[in-house]
Design a protein around this motif. Structure first.
Motif, short mmCIF file in Angstrom:
data_model
loop_
_atom_site.label_atom_id
_atom_site.label_comp_id
_atom_site.label_asym_id
_atom_site.label_seq_id
_atom_site.Cartn_x
_atom_site.Cartn_y
_atom_site.Cartn_z
N ASN A 27 -7.82 11.08 -42.64
CA ASN A 27 -7.64 9.83 -43.38
C ASN A 27 -7.47 10.02 -44.88
O ASN A 27 -7.59 9.09 -45.65
CB ASN A 27 -8.81 8.89 -43.09
CG ASN A 27 -10.14 9.57 -43.39
OD1 ASN A 27 -10.16 10.64 -43.98
ND2 ASN A 27 -11.23 8.95 -42.97
N GLN A 28 -7.23 11.27 -45.30
CA GLN A 28 -7.03 11.50 -46.73
C GLN A 28 -5.54 11.53 -47.03
O GLN A 28 -4.76 12.13 -46.28
CB GLN A 28 -7.66 12.84 -47.13
CG GLN A 28 -9.17 12.84 -47.03
CD GLN A 28 -9.71 14.26 -47.12
OE1 GLN A 28 -9.98 14.90 -46.10
NE2 GLN A 28 -9.87 14.76 -48.33
N ASP A 29 -5.16 10.86 -48.16
CA ASP A 29 -3.76 10.90 -48.55
C ASP A 29 -3.39 12.30 -49.01
O ASP A 29 -4.14 12.94 -49.76
CB ASP A 29 -3.52 9.92 -49.71
CG ASP A 29 -3.44 8.49 -49.21
OD1 ASP A 29 -3.10 8.30 -48.03
OD2 ASP A 29 -3.74 7.57 -49.99
N TYR A 30 -2.26 12.74 -48.58
CA TYR A 30 -1.79 14.06 -49.01
C TYR A 30 -0.35 13.90 -49.46
O TYR A 30 0.52 13.52 -48.68
CB TYR A 30 -1.88 15.04 -47.84
CG TYR A 30 -1.69 16.48 -48.24
CD1 TYR A 30 -2.58 17.11 -49.11
CD2 TYR A 30 -0.62 17.21 -47.76
CE1 TYR A 30 -2.40 18.43 -49.47
CE2 TYR A 30 -0.44 18.54 -48.11
CZ TYR A 30 -1.34 19.14 -48.96
OH TYR A 30 -1.17 20.46 -49.32
N PRO A 31 -0.09 14.18 -50.75
CA PRO A 31 1.27 13.96 -51.24
C PRO A 31 2.23 15.02 -50.69
O PRO A 31 1.92 16.21 -50.68
CB PRO A 31 1.11 14.10 -52.76
CG PRO A 31 -0.13 14.90 -52.96
CD PRO A 31 -1.00 14.65 -51.78
N VAL A 32 3.34 14.55 -50.24
CA VAL A 32 4.37 15.46 -49.70
C VAL A 32 5.73 14.98 -50.14
O VAL A 32 5.88 13.84 -50.59
CB VAL A 32 4.34 15.50 -48.15
CG1 VAL A 32 3.16 16.29 -47.63
CG2 VAL A 32 4.34 14.10 -47.57
#
Lengths: 218, 770
Positions: free
Chosen positions: B346-351
């Motif tokens: 549930n953690q945002d991970y920039p891609v």
């Protein structure tokens, strides 16, 4: 009253006997030829099957078959034109025997834990003076020691079968099949029987494929 | 009278003749019948023989399937002379199938048996107690060989197959394994850097291509990055050819029966620029042209020295890819491991664009940071942990796992920084500082760009890690992704922490005293690790630390002030000497702030390519420190093993196994346009706000130590955008892998191949007594 046997009666009996014996002879003769034909066919059928079994048994024990012997063809038509005396009409494979009783730490730097036996099946003319067959099939073996060196002194060459009319080894390229795997053996054996009043020819023609296993030692 | 009696006797002769004929006919009929019966009998026996052999072969195949499901499967112990010893506990995984009358008799010990078709089979198998051969560094022979005896019975006919099966662990044996076409073509046109692949095997199931950059989108371009091979064991293509687009430097190691060899693999192929593809899409997206898939170009080998080292399909060393038991991994994770359902990711991970199926530039992940010597991680290892972590969603991993682990995801796994390479916190200091206090000693004999691997002393530390009595600088780590394993180069604080931190300490010490003192005390291993400032009071220290932050800003004035105050207070409270422990604690506070602020400050810049954040500046300054001159083209100075200056490289150690098929822009051949599963440090990351470019092309080193396995089994989502700045690559096989822990929880990916075979007929009694 004493009755004689007329010449007519004797003639009749002789004619009848001749007919009966003639018929019997033809029956026996026909049965004998039939049996001989069956036997001859059966004998070469047995010979061919025995040879095919021997080669497939040999191949089952092979770790790998040389990629270039026998050659690969795109289709059966090409394979059909492959000549018996083509130098590539050979089957070459290696059998590997491992020895797990040795401690690898004791092996010399160039020593491995296996030995190999290279087996080559090749076809030669029985009479070198003739342009074509009949042919003989030879099985040659060359052992390699546990330093991967050939041991020519232990080389053997045995005639496996003779009087072969046609024998080719080949592979077929099949894009749907694994790149390597099936190896085809096409064998036709014909025997001429000149013992009878006419020359008879008995032929067995067989094509079989053998699945290759294993690979080179790594 | 005599005549009458003679005639009377003669009348009976017809009966006799008839009887004689009858007897003759009977003999003929009996002969024919007996002959026919013999043939029928022979045919029946032959048929039974064949069927019995087929059943025995099937038994062997069943056992190999059991082994594939459970590599510890056995029924008996085996003696070295291949006779059977005691029966062992066993269990079966194959399920009955009534269609083929396939049953397995439930047994908890000894012989494995069942029915198949109208036959019966009995099989014994067990590992051959061979010892590990110290001369072969990538195979553990003690775990490599299995002996199998399989009997098949039809009626009273019994055949036995005796086979030796070789068990291969691709992830533990191969530097790189590809279930499709293995491409060793990495790099950029116009660059002269060299990617180095070292040690062990290379395997491409459908073929292998190796070459320098010569094309871009299959049109010729300026030649670029080259590839070199070192310390290779063998290069194998299972079902295809080996294509060399230029001469490739190749060193092969000595092996049993083969001396070491230093040679060039000569060019043997030109890539077909107008090749035959299934479609244009296929051409763009990683398919190989029919010309390469069909061809098998000969390896130039006039001295006959390469045949045992470079093996194309003709060697028949075929190890096809097999699916992995994901359900089994999940079960292990739920029973003594760590299981992470999708909701835990549930953690945002920039891609970059294309990764999220819904658009945008973020995906939901679970970050597993195992921590390092310089920072605390976020993974709590449960008691009696069995080593398995399974996630239904994407994972991000970094740091040093505290024990052997198998990390599995049903999606992607991003390796987002240094992974699994630690220094020994208790290594002998030798009068100065512990040489491993910040991490692993990444020393090179010449320099990081020239040498393919660390110095022998550093290498030995890693190669000894299978020895449980020694400190383990890396653990046995298996990383398995159903889709992609992605190397993420974006974050300098994660990729270059152990290189930047000592350099940052040195720069702070320089401010507190002078360059020479800072170098001798902080950078040199022989130094004390502390620094004595010549600042007259705390206020002066504060100013000097402030000037450090001017050079390497945190971009957070309150944080900078607070940290400067800490240094100043130390001067005021404890005097001029910042001893090792105090100085390191203060510096760690500074580094911690860089790490904390990285996400929020990473995009601030003075120009499109110049990051404002101090970490980018530290990285640039460190690189210049290691060069003769400035700029990416300046040559590196010789490396020294007596200091804490290390060339910035991302080190990722483990067995990285991915199962997805290529689905990115990827042109076959010696082509620049090949998007591998990597992300970061590129203009496209800048435009999508994902991260700043921190290294020029070829400037950063990515060291992959272990094995990279692409099974190429499943179709996976296409990544349409996003790229990365090409690092200089060091892919090195880890020689300790074959000897590292293979516990029952690890379920290594194994493949099997027959290496010897005998079959023969045996008696019914032998079957019954088996």
């Amino acid at each position: 009253m004493r009755r004689g046997v007329t010449i007519v009666e004797i003639m009749m009996v002789l004619i009848l006997m001749t007919l009966v014996l003639g018929a019997l002879y033809r029956i026996f003769s026909s049965a004998q030829r039939g049996a001989q034909e069956v036997m001859s066919n059966q004998i070469i059928n047995d010979d061919v099957l025995r040879l095919v079994n021997k080669i497939t048994d040999d191949l089952r024990e092979a770790n790998f078959i040389d990629e270039h012997l026998p050659p690969t063809f795109n289709d059966e038509t090409q394979a059909r034109n492959f000549a018996v005396l083509d130098p590539k009409n050979q089957l070459m494979f290696n059998k590997v025997k491992y020895d797990f009783t040795k401690d690898p730490a004791t092996l010399a730097p160039d020593q491995v834990n296996y030995t190999q036996l290279r087996v080559v099946y090749s076809v030669k003319k029985m009479d070198p003076g003739q342009a074509t067959g009949p042919y003989a099939l030879f099985r040659e073996t060359l052992p390699f020691d546990d330093r991967r060196k050939a041991v020519p002194a232990d080389k053997t060459k045995v005639e496996v079968m003779n009087n072969i009319d046609h024998l080719v080894f080949y592979r077929l390229k099949n894009p749907r099949a694994p790149r390597h795997g099936n190896l085809y053996l096409h064998l036709r054996m014909t025997r001429l029987d000149r013992a009878g009043p006419t020359t008879e020819k008995f032929t067995v023609d067989i094509t079989t494929s053998v699945k290759e296993r294993g690979g080179e030692p790594e | 009278m005599n005549t009458i009696s003679t005639l009377a006797r003669s009348r009976g002769s017809a009966t006799l003749v008839a009887l004689g004929m009858g007897i003759v006919l009977l003999i003929v009929i009996a002969g024919v019948r007996s002959f026919t019966s013999y043939r029928i009998q022979n045919t029946i026996i032959e048929s039974r023989n064949l069927k019995a052999l087929a059943i025995a072969e099937a038994g062997l195949a069943f056992v190999i399937s059991e082994l594939a499901n459970n590599y510890n499967f056995l029924t008996h112990k085996v003696n070295p002379n291949l006779t059977w010893a005691t029966a062992e506990d066993t269990s079966q995984t194959l399920k009955p199938d009534s269609t083929f009358n396939f049953t397995i008799r439930p047994a908890t010990k000894g012989t494995y048996s069942g029915t198949f078709g109208d036959g019966e089979f009995k099989v014994r198998c067990g590992p051959i107690p061979y010892k590990d051969d110290p001369r072969t560094l990538n195979i553990n022979e003690a775990k490599a060989f299995y002996y199998v005896e399989s009997m098949g019975k039809i009626g009273d006919t019994v055949r036995i197959v005796r086979a030796v099966v070789q068990r291969r662990f691709p992830a533990r044996e191969f530097l790189m394994y590809d279930g499709g076409f293995l491409s060793l073509v990495y790099g950029t046109p116009g660059l002269n850097n060299v990617n180095k692949f070292s040690t062990g095997h290379l395997y491409g199931h459908l073929g292998i291509e190796i070459g320098r950059i010569l094309n871009t989108r299959q049109s010729p371009c300026t030649p670029g990055t080259n590839q070199e091979l070192y310390d290779m064991n063998s290069i194998i293509s299972g079902d295809g050819g080996i294509f060399l687009y230029n001469d490739i430097k190749a060193q092969f190691r000595a092996r049993p029966g083969l001396p070491a060899l230093d040679t060039y693999l000569r060019k043997n192929a030109d890539f077909p620029l107008n090749g035959t593809y299934v479609s244009d899409d296929a051409r763009r997206n990683g398919s190989y042209p029919a010309e390469l898939l069909e061809a098998d170009p000969p390896i130039h080998d006039p001295d006959k020295v390469l045949a045992d080292r470079v093996k194309d399909k003709s060697a028949h060393v075929s190890i096809p890819p097999k699916p992995l038991p994901f359900e089994m991994y999940k079960k292990q994770a739920t029973q003594g491991g760590i299981y992470l359902p999708s909701s835990a990711c549930n953690q945002d991970y920039p891609v970059t664009q294309g990764w999220p199926s819904s658009g945008g530039n973020k995906i939901k992940v679970k970050v597993l940071d195992f921590g390092t010597q310089l920072r605390q991680g976020n993974v709590t290892i449960p008691a009696n942990f069995n080593g398995v972590i399974f996630s239904d969603g994407p994972l991000v991993i970094k740091g040093n796992p505290p024990r052997e682990v198998k990390i599995v995801s049903r999606k992607d796994i991003f390796v987002a920084g240094d992974f699994n390479q630690a220094g020994d916190p208790n290594a002998a200091a030798g009068g100065g500082q512990n040489p491993q206090r910040y991490g692993f000693p990444q020393n090179y004999d010449d320099n990081a760009m020239k040498n393919e691997d660390y110095t022998a002393a550093s290498r030995a530390l890693l190669n000894d890690d299978h020895d449980p009595t020694k400190f383990q600088h890396h653990k046995s780590a298996t990383i398995v992704a159903h889709d992609r394993i992605v190397f993420d180069y974006r974050s300098p604080v994660d990729c270059f922490e152990n290189e930047l931190y000592p350099y940052m300490k040195y720069k702070i010490a320089e401010k507190l005293k002078d360059e020479a003192s800072a170098r001798n005390s902080i950078l040199k291993i022989s130094g004390t690790g502390g620094i004595q400032t010549n600042a007259s009071e705390g206020a002066v220290v504060k100013n000097r630390i402030a000037s450090f932050f001017e050079e390497f800003p945190l971009l957070d004035s309150s944080a900078e002030t607070a940290l400067a105050d800490k240094f100043a207070q130390h001067r005021d409270n404890s005097g001029t000497i910042y001893n090792d422990a105090d100085f390191d604690r203060l510096c760690k506070d500074v580094w911690k702030k860089y790490v904390e602020l990285y996400e929020s400050k990473k995009m601030e810049r003075t120009s499109p390519s110049e990051g404002k954040f101090g970490v980018y500046k530290l990285l640039k300054a460190l690189r210049n420190e290691l060069r003769n001159g400035t700029g990416p083209n300046a040559p590196l100075k010789p490396d020294k093993s007596d200091d804490f200056l290390f060339y910035p490289e991302m080190t990722t150690n483990g067995m990285f196994i991915s199962c997805g098929k290529r689905n990115r822009e990827f042109y076959a051949g010696p082509d620049y346009i090949k998007l591998y599963d990597e992300i970061g440090s590129d203009e496209t990351c800048v435009t999508t706000g994902v991260g700043l470019k921190h290294s020029d092309r070829g400037e950063m080193i990515h060291r992959m130590f272990g094995s990279e396995i692409r099974l190429e089994l499943y179709s996976i989502p296409r990544i349409t955008g996003g790229s990365y700045t090409e690092p200089t690559r060091r892919k090195l096989y880890d020689e300790s892998l074959p000897r590292m822990t293979t516990d029952t929880g690890s379920l290594d990916y194994a493949a099997f191949r027959l290496v010897s075979w005998r079959d023969e007929r045996v008696s019914l009694d032998a079957f019954n007594g088996f």
